[in-house]
Design an enzyme around this catalytic site. Structure first.
Site, PDB file in Angstrom:
ATOM      1  N   ASP A 144      19.381   9.427  -5.460  1.00  0.00           N
ATOM      2  CA  ASP A 144      18.376   9.571  -4.393  1.00  0.00           C
ATOM      3  C   ASP A 144      18.955   9.109  -3.053  1.00  0.00           C
ATOM      4  O   ASP A 144      18.531   9.584  -1.996  1.00  0.00           O
ATOM      5  CB  ASP A 144      17.118   8.758  -4.714  1.00  0.00           C
ATOM      6  CG  ASP A 144      16.214   9.483  -5.708  1.00  0.00           C
ATOM      7  OD1 ASP A 144      16.376  10.711  -5.884  1.00  0.00           O
ATOM      8  OD2 ASP A 144      15.366   8.811  -6.322  1.00  0.00           O
TER       9      ASP A 144
ATOM     10  N   LYS B 117      13.933   4.698 -15.403  1.00  0.00           N
ATOM     11  CA  LYS B 117      15.045   4.467 -14.463  1.00  0.00           C
ATOM     12  C   LYS B 117      15.557   3.021 -14.461  1.00  0.00           C
ATOM     13  O   LYS B 117      16.755   2.797 -14.311  1.00  0.00           O
ATOM     14  CB  LYS B 117      14.630   4.874 -13.046  1.00  0.00           C
ATOM     15  CG  LYS B 117      14.431   6.380 -12.885  1.00  0.00           C
ATOM     16  CD  LYS B 117      14.119   6.723 -11.439  1.00  0.00           C
ATOM     17  CE  LYS B 117      13.715   8.176 -11.302  1.00  0.00           C
ATOM     18  NZ  LYS B 117      13.410   8.527  -9.910  1.00  0.00           N
TER      19      LYS B 117
HETATM   20  P1  NAP Z   1       6.489   4.404  -6.472  1.00  0.00           P
HETATM   21  O1  NAP Z   1       7.630   3.538  -6.823  1.00  0.00           O
HETATM   22  O2  NAP Z   1       5.328   4.520  -7.410  1.00  0.00           O
HETATM   23  O3  NAP Z   1       5.939   3.955  -5.023  1.00  0.00           O
HETATM   24  C1  NAP Z   1       4.797   4.575  -4.489  1.00  0.00           C
HETATM   25  C2  NAP Z   1       4.613   4.149  -3.038  1.00  0.00           C
HETATM   26  O4  NAP Z   1       3.492   4.858  -2.503  1.00  0.00           O
HETATM   27  C3  NAP Z   1       4.321   2.658  -2.875  1.00  0.00           C
HETATM   28  O5  NAP Z   1       4.886   2.190  -1.683  1.00  0.00           O
HETATM   29  C4  NAP Z   1       2.790   2.657  -2.807  1.00  0.00           C
HETATM   30  O6  NAP Z   1       2.257   1.522  -2.152  1.00  0.00           O
HETATM   31  C5  NAP Z   1       2.554   3.900  -1.979  1.00  0.00           C
HETATM   32  N1  NAP Z   1       1.188   4.396  -2.137  1.00  0.00           N
HETATM   33  C6  NAP Z   1       0.668   5.008  -3.211  1.00  0.00           C
HETATM   34  N2  NAP Z   1      -0.630   5.306  -2.992  1.00  0.00           N
HETATM   35  C7  NAP Z   1      -0.930   4.834  -1.738  1.00  0.00           C
HETATM   36  C8  NAP Z   1      -2.092   4.839  -0.934  1.00  0.00           C
HETATM   37  N3  NAP Z   1      -3.263   5.372  -1.379  1.00  0.00           N
HETATM   38  N4  NAP Z   1      -2.043   4.283   0.308  1.00  0.00           N
HETATM   39  C9  NAP Z   1      -0.880   3.737   0.766  1.00  0.00           C
HETATM   40  N5  NAP Z   1       0.268   3.712   0.041  1.00  0.00           N
HETATM   41  C10 NAP Z   1       0.234   4.255  -1.194  1.00  0.00           C
HETATM   42  O7  NAP Z   1       6.959   5.920  -6.240  1.00  0.00           O
HETATM   43  P2  NAP Z   1       8.396   6.417  -5.730  1.00  0.00           P
HETATM   44  O8  NAP Z   1       9.217   6.782  -6.890  1.00  0.00           O
HETATM   45  O9  NAP Z   1       8.912   5.431  -4.757  1.00  0.00           O
HETATM   46  O10 NAP Z   1       8.003   7.792  -5.001  1.00  0.00           O
HETATM   47  C11 NAP Z   1       7.367   7.785  -3.735  1.00  0.00           C
HETATM   48  C12 NAP Z   1       7.306   9.218  -3.203  1.00  0.00           C
HETATM   49  O11 NAP Z   1       8.617   9.739  -3.002  1.00  0.00           O
HETATM   50  C13 NAP Z   1       6.611  10.199  -4.139  1.00  0.00           C
HETATM   51  O12 NAP Z   1       5.852  11.076  -3.354  1.00  0.00           O
HETATM   52  C14 NAP Z   1       7.754  10.951  -4.793  1.00  0.00           C
HETATM   53  O13 NAP Z   1       7.429  12.247  -5.191  1.00  0.00           O
HETATM   54  C15 NAP Z   1       8.737  10.998  -3.642  1.00  0.00           C
HETATM   55  N6  NAP Z   1      10.141  11.174  -4.064  1.00  0.00           N
HETATM   56  C16 NAP Z   1      10.775  12.309  -3.676  1.00  0.00           C
HETATM   57  C17 NAP Z   1      12.095  12.495  -4.019  1.00  0.00           C
HETATM   58  C18 NAP Z   1      12.781  13.737  -3.567  1.00  0.00           C
HETATM   59  O14 NAP Z   1      13.856  14.046  -4.095  1.00  0.00           O
HETATM   60  N7  NAP Z   1      12.229  14.458  -2.604  1.00  0.00           N
HETATM   61  C19 NAP Z   1      12.775  11.535  -4.772  1.00  0.00           C
HETATM   62  C20 NAP Z   1      12.100  10.372  -5.153  1.00  0.00           C
HETATM   63  C21 NAP Z   1      10.766  10.205  -4.796  1.00  0.00           C
HETATM   64  P3  NAP Z   1       1.902   0.197  -2.996  1.00  0.00           P
HETATM   65  O15 NAP Z   1       3.189  -0.548  -3.172  1.00  0.00           O
HETATM   66  O16 NAP Z   1       0.908  -0.492  -2.149  1.00  0.00           O
HETATM   67  O17 NAP Z   1       1.321   0.677  -4.312  1.00  0.00           O
END
Ligand code: NAP
Length: 286
Positions: A103, A69
């Site tokens: 998004d 991305k």
């Molecule tokens: P990302 O960039 O990898 O960010 C992950 C986030 O989760 C970070 O803030 C991370 O914190 C936190 N995290 C991970 N493990 C954790 C833990 N054990 N305890 C506390 N915080 C934790 O991922 P992303 O792309 O933003 O996606 C995040 C979520 O949104 C995912 O579940 C994804 O499936 C969902 N999503 C859904 C849609 C939809 O259309 N519904 C679209 C996009 C994303 P740190 O910074 O501390 O690592």
């Protein structure tokens, strides 16, 4: 190019778990459009060459998923949304190669559909997470004039980076403070991985939220997350992750195939059935 020859794809590495083909091929059939939507597994080292060859491969555009991305943003002419979020998930050819981040509207359109008037008196929004999805959420909240957005993240520096990016409407708090912040929250958004299948649970007590707060979970595997179940049990309005996934796909389809598609109950049931029967697929990738 006539619509009958149009094709688009989702580009990722890996990409076999993407649900975008199911969504777009459903719409192609529903609207009687003789286009195609395919998966393209492209490793990072080959992404730039692939993007430059989109037209030669017969594509009018593409969805982009992990890990491409940021590269997609750098290789295209982004709109304000993609630039603000720092990542592009949708590309289209329009003389130049353009990009956006759907998004943002996926989050907002799902929220509007699920909890109408949520922004009538938005107060404080608490956003858990500071990754790519959280950036789209925060930008969407700013677009909709939410005055105070508190970003809470396990890694504090990433939350602070969102304040740097989006300015003074964004406040930051430490992960341990999340419970105490709920009493003032009109909106709670989970934009972390927590609660997703094979990830730890999200430890938070929705009982501390005001009685009219709206709860949003971006996680959609499982379809009904523990956060959403707890919010519903308390009678709070909710917006679920699957709705965001479906709504974020609308713009790409309209750009590539010329018809703005509807997010219908039938489409939702199709994707729910796929998620329900494919528990072994990696979760959370569009
Ligand atoms: P990302 O960039 O990898 O960010 C992950 C986030 O989760 C970070 O803030 C991370 O914190 C936190 N995290 C991970 N493990 C954790 C833990 N054990 N305890 C506390 N915080 C934790 O991922 P992303 O792309 O933003 O996606 C995040 C979520 O949104 C995912 O579940 C994804 O499936 C969902 N999503 C859904 C849609 C939809 O259309 N519904 C679209 C996009 C994303 P740190 O910074 O501390 O690592």
């Amino acid at each position: 190019m006539p619509a009958s020859t149009r094709a688009a794809c989702v580009v990722g590495w890996p990409v076999e778990h993407s649900r975008s083909p199911l969504i777009h091929n459903y719409w192609l059939k529903a609207y009687g459009i003789a286009g195609e939507y395919r998966r393209e597994a492209v490793p990072p080292a080959e992404f730039e060459a692939f993007v430059h060859s989109l037209a030669a491969r017969g594509y009018v555009g593409a969805n982009v998923t992990v890990p491409h991305k940021e590269a997609a943003l750098a290789l295209s002419e982004p709109d304000d949304r993609a630039r603000a979020v720092g990542a592009a998930n949708t590309l289209w050819l329009d003389g130049a190669l353009r990009s956006t981040n759907t998004d943002v509207e996926g989050f907002l359109d799902n929220l509007d559909a699920s909890a109408p008037h949520w922004d009538r008196d938005p107060g404080t929004a608490v956003v858990l997470g500071a990754g790519g999805a959280a950036r789209a959420v925060v930008y969407g909240l700013i677009v909709r004039d939410v005055a105070r957005i508190v970003v809470v993240n396990r890694t504090f520096g990433r939350a602070a980076a969102l304040r740097e990016r989006f300015g003074e409407r964004v406040h930051v708090a430490r992960w341990e403070e999340r419970g105490a912040l709920l009493a003032d929250a009109a909106l709670l958004v989970n934009a972390t991985m927590l609660g997703m299948e094979r990830q730890p649970a999200l430890a938070i007590d929705v009982g501390r939220l005001p009685s009219r707060a709206v709860v949003v979970d971006l996680v959609y595997v499982p379809l009904r997350t523990p956060l959403i179940a707890a919010a519903k049990a308390r009678g709070l309005p909710v917006a679920e992750g699957l709705g965001m996934l479906l709504h974020q796909a609308v713009r790409g389809f309209a750009l590539w195939f010329g018809t703005k598609p509807a997010v219908t109950a039938e489409l939702r049931a199709l994707i729910e059935a796929d998620i329900g029967t494919s528990v072994d697929k990696p979760a959370g990738i569009t």
